[in-house]
Design an enzyme around this catalytic site. Sequence first.
Site, PDB file in Angstrom:
ATOM      1  N   GLU A   1      15.354  -1.066  -0.140  1.00  0.00           N
ATOM      2  CA  GLU A   1      15.260  -0.023  -1.154  1.00  0.00           C
ATOM      3  C   GLU A   1      14.661   1.240  -0.533  1.00  0.00           C
ATOM      4  O   GLU A   1      14.229   1.243   0.621  1.00  0.00           O
ATOM      5  CB  GLU A   1      14.426  -0.481  -2.348  1.00  0.00           C
ATOM      6  CG  GLU A   1      12.969  -0.747  -2.037  1.00  0.00           C
ATOM      7  CD  GLU A   1      12.184  -1.304  -3.216  1.00  0.00           C
ATOM      8  OE1 GLU A   1      12.797  -1.960  -4.088  1.00  0.00           O
ATOM      9  OE2 GLU A   1      10.958  -1.084  -3.279  1.00  0.00           O
TER      10      GLU A   1
ATOM     11  N   HIS B   1       8.089   0.509  -7.840  1.00  0.00           N
ATOM     12  CA  HIS B   1       7.250  -0.129  -6.825  1.00  0.00           C
ATOM     13  C   HIS B   1       6.318   0.904  -6.198  1.00  0.00           C
ATOM     14  O   HIS B   1       6.684   2.069  -6.033  1.00  0.00           O
ATOM     15  CB  HIS B   1       8.109  -0.726  -5.710  1.00  0.00           C
ATOM     16  CG  HIS B   1       8.859  -1.946  -6.133  1.00  0.00           C
ATOM     17  ND1 HIS B   1      10.001  -2.386  -5.491  1.00  0.00           N
ATOM     18  CD2 HIS B   1       8.649  -2.830  -7.135  1.00  0.00           C
ATOM     19  CE1 HIS B   1      10.442  -3.473  -6.071  1.00  0.00           C
ATOM     20  NE2 HIS B   1       9.645  -3.770  -7.073  1.00  0.00           N
TER      21      HIS B   1
END
Length: 691
Positions: free
Chosen positions: A242, A285
């Site tokens: 990611e 995140h």
Amino acid sequence: MPVPRLTSNLIRSSRTRLFSSSAVKHSYEDTVQNLKIGKHTRVLYQGFTGKVATQNAKESIEYGTNIVGGVKPGGSADHLGLPVLSTVREAKEQLKPDATAIYVAAPHAGKAIEEAIEAEIPLIVAVAEHIPLHDILRIMSILKTQSKSRLVGANAPGIISAIGKCRIGFQPLPTFSPGHIGIVAKSGTLSYETVASITRAGLGQSLCIGMGGDVVAGTNFVDALRVFETDVDTEAIVLVGEVGGSAELEAAEWIKDYHRREKNPKPIAAVVGGRMAPPGRVMGHAGAWAGVGEATAEEKYKILQNAGVTMVDHPEKFGNVMKTLLKQAGKDVGKIQQSAAGNQRRSMHTARRLRPAVTKELPRINTSQQRSLHLRNQKAVDHLSKSLESFTISEETSNDTDSVYLSISVDRSSREPCVIASPSTNPRKLHHRLRRFPYSYLKGPDQKTIQAAIEHLQLDAAPPAAHAQTAKLISRLAELYREQEAVSLAVNLSVSSSGSLHLSQPQLFYDDAAFKSNKRHSELHALRDVSQESTVEVEAEKSGIVFVKLHPDDDSANIGTLVNGAGLAMNTVDALALPPHNGKCANFLDTGGKATSETVKTSFELILRDPRVKVIFVNIFGGLTDCGMIADGVIMAFEKVDMQGKPVVVRLRGTNEEVGQKKIAESGLPLEAFDGFHEAAQRVVELTQST
């Protein structure tokens, strides 16, 4: 305002210690083989008697994990029929564990990890969210002095050997099946989607490693690749990456070298979430943001592809892709499937039968979402001026002044702080001319590192006094970085005609986990001004939801998204935007990996505030989240929220997926239910064109 100081827990750690007697001969890199868990692995639990740990341990024991006992300060007679000892060192001596699962909340997790390192436990798995960044930097500095212990996490789902029936973490067990595909992932929810696809394909998994989505990870992609390369049970590999950091780029370099030296390399496929993520935003995140000079998710995708990795746009495709790659590699796919089926117990993805409508919410360690404190403009100037009294600081850089870029931040590759320097602040040149100079977290930057950074800034024409001032500035910023637990401290730097330094455009980012989890730096975090932030994003945060408005000036951004898990939410936005769908999302919304009925209702309310939204896409993978409960939340939203006539497409996959889909289908509400992502996405885009 006085400079906030470190707590005693961090101050005492400034003494460098060598925990392993063999540290001078070997290194932390030698511990990667500790990741090879299986039936033989003896597992200890720290925080064993807690509610979350107890439920998790019961599930793991039933699965086949060899849990040998636990640790609780003060000890107790036993728990779940297993011994409970007072300290990790006692547990190491008496129970001889190979691994420890740390089920301790973030405020105390750092100390628990350190105790495990001191006891030389071979594998340490930390699952807690929101462990402060500087606690992890301190722990990594300790880990580098030894060669006994390996850390997975923090903020990671953990590690599981499906073929060896050993789970250390909180992975959804029904999703897994024994097999021969190795998986390493940053995102929990994306990894569960990946696992489910591979299970449905009949291939199963060998070893699955969750490296976690934090800024600094104890185990990264290259560490996992080194294990998979020599693991006889692993026939092919999947990477789930990611936006943020450089782990994917390091993996690409490793893979290129692997292909050069290996005649018959194992097939590798990957997905990268966040290709449509807006620059400078934290996407759920803690580590899901691209720092200055870091590659974007789209660039990572292309770099991995150029390294010979087969790329997919959605993890639902991995099952068929891996079968194709195995065939191309000359592997007997039928034999691999038979091997996987031999030990596979029927699960939610292999048994298409209806389950009881269980809608109990799973326990969680921490429900709040993490975001960094960002001080900018005059607030940043005022705060930095108090800490750097001998320097002049302003909001803007004069147009007729040449300036350079200087920052103290994290080097995710070396897992250390670093000085970031660029001789240009021009956005078109800054990234290309930028260099990182890592240094020891415990010792700070030495003179050699500081001098190298100053030379790269190319302050050649500056007088000696300016060089001395720059060295002083770097040292002081490094001190502030640690003292105030910053994520990044950045300034533009220029030299006046008299030879003095001038600082401008300060951008200060601080780790709010240090405040939320441990109540450190309260005066600093009191400077947050929510009036300067998006109202809807602040309200979302109060409910544990991360909401980011996308393409704010583009009316064609008309798809509202509601997703559980940051990685899956990023990938949903990506996959909707990419061919063949070519849609455009109005928002990123992460309910958290353990969404509830109430958060689903609140999410609908937040999405509907945007008048651009024509259709809402609910994309839930029920790994830790029960799909029956999500269906209840969607139905409740229709009963309690004015849906404004917006059509809703619901994709439910995972735990109790059939129950959730049945509830949606029988609700009598204008809802459309799917289990396949691309079918659902196609319908979403069709609805935007017809409404």
